[in-house]
Design an enzyme around this catalytic site. Sequence first.
Site, mmCIF file in Angstrom:
data_model
loop_
_atom_site.group_PDB
_atom_site.id
_atom_site.type_symbol
_atom_site.label_atom_id
_atom_site.label_comp_id
_atom_site.label_asym_id
_atom_site.label_seq_id
_atom_site.Cartn_x
_atom_site.Cartn_y
_atom_site.Cartn_z
ATOM 1 N N ASP A 176 0.837 -1.202 0.000
ATOM 2 C CA ASP A 176 0.000 0.000 0.000
ATOM 3 C C ASP A 176 0.868 1.247 0.000
ATOM 4 O O ASP A 176 2.027 1.219 0.433
ATOM 5 C CB ASP A 176 -0.858 0.064 1.271
ATOM 6 C CG ASP A 176 -1.764 -1.130 1.421
ATOM 7 O OD1 ASP A 176 -2.099 -1.747 0.404
ATOM 8 O OD2 ASP A 176 -2.124 -1.429 2.578
ATOM 9 N N LYS A 177 0.242 2.353 -0.386
ATOM 10 C CA LYS A 177 0.931 3.650 -0.329
ATOM 11 C C LYS A 177 1.487 3.909 1.083
ATOM 12 O O LYS A 177 2.585 4.438 1.253
ATOM 13 C CB LYS A 177 -0.078 4.737 -0.724
ATOM 14 C CG LYS A 177 0.493 6.093 -0.907
ATOM 15 C CD LYS A 177 -0.565 7.027 -1.464
ATOM 16 C CE LYS A 177 0.010 8.403 -1.702
ATOM 17 N NZ LYS A 177 -0.950 9.326 -2.305
#
Length: 232
Positions: A105-106
């Site tokens: 994920d970011k």
Amino acid sequence: MWRRLDQWLSNLGYCSRREARGWMDDERITINGQLADDPGERCASTALRVDDEPLDHPDGLLLLMNKPLGRVCSHEAREGPNVYDLLPARWRRRNPQVTTIGRLDKDTSGLLLLTDQSALVHRLTSPKHKVAKIYRATLNRDLPAGLGELFASGTLLLEDETTPCAPAELRVLGPREAELTLTEGRFHQVRRMFASQGCEVVTLDRVRFGHLELGDLALGTWRDLPLDTFST
Ligand code: URA
């Protein structure tokens, strides 16, 4: 493997096939030490040199990156800054494209593999092969009792899913900190597993992938791995 000269140059991100003619006219390309003059000439990668240098990773790339926070693993520019922008421009132009092996994920940092070898992507992301990935998480509240047993049981069903998560190992590091070992890679899996028990993941870092660890690799940098790293 033998290929057309202009194909080597464009597939490895040096220039387009159309530009290859100009690179030859500028005397930047040799085949077996002789100036090349036919973009269609077929040769082995080892015979070809650009600006008197051997070709850059002609057989493929496998990279281990320490992903920083705030970057996505998607190639879509509209999704914001991505991990590919950290790589040299030439690698970003390669065909086949360099992609991540699975995604972080970011808001997740840590160990990320990238490659242009699609077979490797399939092998290392398939749950069938059970490659262990270890995540270190900090949480917004104390770990509930019995969480290790639940995660290990293979019965945890995440929202909107029909098959339970494979058994996962929880190693408690502190009241709000733990390592979780997964052998599958479902969407936001670590965050959703903790969320299912009322815990929000505050920080998430992947510390291991198979037998690989980051060592002292700085955030936002990578190191080259041999293509046969996972062949045993
Ligand atoms: N699980 C998550 O929730 N996020 C990641 O980035 C990786 C695994």
